[in-house]
Design a protein around this motif. Structure first.
Motif, PDB file in Angstrom:
ATOM      1  N   PRO A   3       9.053  24.394  29.694  1.00 38.21           N
ATOM      2  CA  PRO A   3      10.128  25.063  28.958  1.00 38.21           C
ATOM      3  C   PRO A   3       9.661  26.405  28.415  1.00 38.21           C
ATOM      4  N   PRO A   4      10.577  27.279  28.049  1.00 39.47           N
ATOM      5  CA  PRO A   4      10.197  28.613  27.574  1.00 39.47           C
ATOM      6  C   PRO A   4       9.523  28.548  26.208  1.00 39.47           C
ATOM      7  N   PRO A   5       8.792  29.583  25.838  1.00 36.68           N
ATOM      8  CA  PRO A   5       8.270  29.659  24.476  1.00 36.68           C
ATOM      9  C   PRO A   5       9.416  29.482  23.479  1.00 36.68           C
ATOM     10  N   LEU A   6       9.122  28.771  22.394  1.00 33.45           N
ATOM     11  CA  LEU A   6      10.168  28.415  21.436  1.00 33.45           C
ATOM     12  C   LEU A   6       9.764  28.846  20.034  1.00 33.45           C
ATOM     13  N   LEU A   7      10.572  29.702  19.445  1.00 30.73           N
ATOM     14  CA  LEU A   7      10.403  30.083  18.047  1.00 30.73           C
ATOM     15  C   LEU A   7      11.409  29.291  17.226  1.00 30.73           C
ATOM     16  N   VAL A   8      10.919  28.482  16.297  1.00 33.53           N
ATOM     17  CA  VAL A   8      11.774  27.681  15.432  1.00 33.53           C
ATOM     18  C   VAL A   8      11.921  28.392  14.095  1.00 33.53           C
ATOM     19  N   ILE A   9      13.162  28.570  13.649  1.00 30.48           N
ATOM     20  CA  ILE A   9      13.442  29.156  12.339  1.00 30.48           C
ATOM     21  C   ILE A   9      14.161  28.102  11.514  1.00 30.48           C
ATOM     22  N   ALA A  10      13.464  27.563  10.514  1.00 26.76           N
ATOM     23  CA  ALA A  10      13.969  26.455   9.708  1.00 26.76           C
ATOM     24  C   ALA A  10      14.265  26.926   8.288  1.00 26.76           C
ATOM     25  N   GLY A  11      14.861  26.024   7.515  1.00 25.78           N
ATOM     26  CA  GLY A  11      15.101  26.326   6.112  1.00 25.78           C
ATOM     27  C   GLY A  11      16.400  25.737   5.618  1.00 25.78           C
ATOM     28  N   ALA A  12      16.576  25.795   4.318  1.00 27.35           N
ATOM     29  CA  ALA A  12      17.773  25.252   3.689  1.00 27.35           C
ATOM     30  C   ALA A  12      18.983  26.128   3.982  1.00 27.35           C
ATOM     31  N   THR A  13      20.139  25.608   3.662  1.00 24.78           N
ATOM     32  CA  THR A  13      21.379  26.331   3.871  1.00 24.78           C
ATOM     33  C   THR A  13      21.390  27.645   3.083  1.00 24.78           C
ATOM     34  N   ALA A  14      22.041  28.656   3.649  1.00 29.45           N
ATOM     35  CA  ALA A  14      22.270  29.940   2.974  1.00 29.45           C
ATOM     36  C   ALA A  14      20.981  30.665   2.617  1.00 29.45           C
ATOM     37  N   THR A  15      20.000  30.620   3.513  1.00 31.03           N
ATOM     38  CA  THR A  15      18.773  31.386   3.292  1.00 31.03           C
ATOM     39  C   THR A  15      18.627  32.537   4.281  1.00 31.03           C
ATOM     40  N   GLY A  16      19.622  32.748   5.141  1.00 30.29           N
ATOM     41  CA  GLY A  16      19.580  33.884   6.053  1.00 30.29           C
ATOM     42  C   GLY A  16      18.959  33.599   7.403  1.00 30.29           C
ATOM     43  N   LYS A  17      18.909  32.323   7.795  1.00 30.56           N
ATOM     44  CA  LYS A  17      18.258  31.951   9.053  1.00 30.56           C
ATOM     45  C   LYS A  17      18.946  32.565  10.265  1.00 30.56           C
ATOM     46  N   SER A  18      20.266  32.499  10.294  1.00 30.67           N
ATOM     47  CA  SER A  18      20.993  33.008  11.463  1.00 30.67           C
ATOM     48  C   SER A  18      20.801  34.503  11.624  1.00 30.67           C
ATOM     49  N   GLY A  19      20.846  35.236  10.517  1.00 32.28           N
ATOM     50  CA  GLY A  19      20.633  36.676  10.584  1.00 32.28           C
ATOM     51  C   GLY A  19      19.243  37.022  11.067  1.00 32.28           C
ATOM     52  N   LEU A  20      18.249  36.261  10.605  1.00 31.97           N
ATOM     53  CA  LEU A  20      16.876  36.497  11.050  1.00 31.97           C
ATOM     54  C   LEU A  20      16.739  36.193  12.538  1.00 31.97           C
ATOM     55  N   ALA A  21      17.368  35.121  12.986  1.00 31.37           N
ATOM     56  CA  ALA A  21      17.294  34.766  14.406  1.00 31.37           C
ATOM     57  C   ALA A  21      17.900  35.866  15.270  1.00 31.37           C
ATOM     58  N   THR A  22      19.060  36.383  14.862  1.00 31.91           N
ATOM     59  CA  THR A  22      19.716  37.425  15.653  1.00 31.91           C
ATOM     60  C   THR A  22      18.891  38.704  15.665  1.00 31.91           C
ATOM     61  N   ALA A  23      18.372  39.102  14.496  1.00 31.19           N
ATOM     62  CA  ALA A  23      17.564  40.323  14.436  1.00 31.19           C
ATOM     63  C   ALA A  23      16.316  40.201  15.309  1.00 31.19           C
ATOM     64  N   THR A  24      15.688  39.026  15.284  1.00 29.17           N
ATOM     65  CA  THR A  24      14.494  38.803  16.111  1.00 29.17           C
ATOM     66  C   THR A  24      14.854  38.838  17.587  1.00 29.17           C
ATOM     67  N   ALA A  25      15.960  38.187  17.928  1.00 28.73           N
ATOM     68  CA  ALA A  25      16.384  38.161  19.328  1.00 28.73           C
ATOM     69  C   ALA A  25      16.684  39.559  19.846  1.00 28.73           C
ATOM     70  N   VAL A  26      17.325  40.376  19.034  1.00 27.63           N
ATOM     71  CA  VAL A  26      17.648  41.741  19.459  1.00 27.63           C
ATOM     72  C   VAL A  26      16.374  42.538  19.703  1.00 27.63           C
ATOM     73  N   VAL A  56      28.008  31.911  13.194  1.00 35.50           N
ATOM     74  CA  VAL A  56      27.931  33.355  13.411  1.00 35.50           C
ATOM     75  C   VAL A  56      29.152  33.767  14.242  1.00 35.50           C
ATOM     76  N   PRO A  57      30.013  34.649  13.733  1.00 35.94           N
ATOM     77  CA  PRO A  57      31.197  35.054  14.504  1.00 35.94           C
ATOM     78  C   PRO A  57      30.782  35.737  15.807  1.00 35.94           C
ATOM     79  N   PRO A  58      31.577  35.598  16.863  1.00 37.37           N
ATOM     80  CA  PRO A  58      31.222  36.226  18.139  1.00 37.37           C
ATOM     81  C   PRO A  58      30.892  37.704  18.024  1.00 37.37           C
ATOM     82  N   GLY A  59      31.606  38.418  17.159  1.00 36.65           N
ATOM     83  CA  GLY A  59      31.373  39.844  17.020  1.00 36.65           C
ATOM     84  C   GLY A  59      30.067  40.203  16.344  1.00 36.65           C
ATOM     85  N   GLU A  60      29.390  39.207  15.779  1.00 40.24           N
ATOM     86  CA  GLU A  60      28.124  39.460  15.087  1.00 40.24           C
ATOM     87  C   GLU A  60      26.924  38.884  15.842  1.00 40.24           C
ATOM     88  N   ARG A  61      27.125  38.497  17.090  1.00 46.11           N
ATOM     89  CA  ARG A  61      26.038  37.883  17.865  1.00 46.11           C
ATOM     90  C   ARG A  61      25.235  38.893  18.673  1.00 46.11           C
TER      91      ARG A  61
END
Length: 317
Positions: A3-26, A56-61
């Motif tokens: 399988p491909p290399p996997l970066l796991v981003i964990a944490g409690a709700t409302a800590t900004g995980k999705s935003g960090l994942a998108t910024a890293t992916a970009v 994450v809304p489609p327009g913010e992906r």
């Protein structure tokens, strides 16, 4: 196939995980590397639960493929084994040389994929589960938690007894398999790194309250109204925080401010339980969610290190 290399981003709700994942992916994509995101959230799998589950809304992906979303309708059953099957199919389709980012707060989903839990060994029987769910509706959660502790103390010790879905699932497996120790994790099979986001409790409580208010402003009440018109509100999907609070507002049982406060209060308690889970997760590099730029830099560095390690191969050649 590895399988491909996997970066796991964990944490409690409302800590900004999705935003960090998108910024890293970009950042990774802009270097010419294929990268896709898999959401590990046990409520975002349901179609129509958008605002309340903070999808994450489609327009913010940012043009990054997001998986793990909108997989089933709210009245369809969905288990960790279903999630693992979906995630493995996504991972297998990522091109050679690419990166996967697994992000979310559902610790069992993260662990099942990134640690390689043998979910196919977990017994399941829809009839048994339906009966246990009926018992939950009739007798309440404390009674079921007590039953689990009696018939399967080992399972009970490993389950959040305040989470009705987890208790129901544990009782289902206990009835089918007894109080057996779950199989040991098999490992991921490719390079993997875990990072986590956390923040001081006072700041986190403010973030949670602001998000709850923003969700109500963004149309959560109408989303909840539409869902209740189409589905049984007692479905497990609607244990997602925010929907019962929105229904209370619709029914005149709570004011807007009371509904927001109830939403925020439940999320603060939920975050406490998530932290308890993640304290038992080894090898997580915890980052300060309030320090966004350093967290992004670290996440990008870890992603690059994973890709470099994969390129060198298992022998370092």
């Amino acid at each position: 196939m590895t399988p491909p290399p996997l970066l796991v981003i964990a944490g409690a709700t409302a800590t900004g995980k999705s935003g960090l994942a998108t910024a890293t992916a970009v950042a990774v994509r802009d270097q010419g590397v294929p990268v896709e995101i898999v959401s590990a959230d046990s409520r975002q799998v349901y179609r129509g639960l958008d605002i309340g589950t903070a999808k994450v809304p489609p327009g913010e992906r940012a043009g990054i493929a997001h998986h793990g979303l909108d997989l089933v309708d709210p009245d369809e059953p969905f288990s960790v084994a279903d999630f693992v099957s979906h995630a493995r199919a996504v991972l297998a389709a990522i091109p050679t040389g690419g990166l996967a980012i697994l992000v979310g707060g559902t610790g069992l989903y993260l662990r099942a994929v990134a640690r390689g839990l043998a979910t196919e060994a977990l017994a399941s029987d829809p009839a048994v589960r339906a009966r246990v769910e009926a018992d939950l509706a009739r007798d309440g959660l404390p009674a079921l938690a007590a039953r689990l502790a009696t018939i399967a103390p080992s399972r009970a010790a490993a389950v959040d007894l305040r989470n009705p879905r987890r208790v129901v699932r544990a009782l289902e497996m206990a009835e089918l398999q007894g109080d057996v120790v779950p199989p040991a994790p098999r490992g991921y099979g490719g390079p993997v790194a875990w990072i986590g986001l956390d923040v001081d409790r006072a700041t986190h409580a403010r973030w949670i309250e602001a998000r709850a208010r923003g969700q109500f402003d963004a149309g959560l009440v109408e989303e909840a109204r539409s869902l209740r018109e189409r589905y049984d509100p007692s479905l497990p999907a609607f244990s997602a925080i925010g929907y019962r609070e929105a229904w209370a507002l619709l029914d005149g049982a709570a004011s807007l401010e009371a509904a927001i406060a109830a939403d925020a209060g439940r999320n603060v308690a939920f975050a406490r339980r998530q932290r308890t889970w993640f304290r038992s997760e080894p090898g997580v590099e915890w980052l300060d969610a309030a320090e966004l730029a350093p967290a992004r830099a670290t996440a990008i560095d870890r992603a690059r290190a994973l890709l470099d390690g994969a390129a060198r191969g298992p022998t370092g050649a």
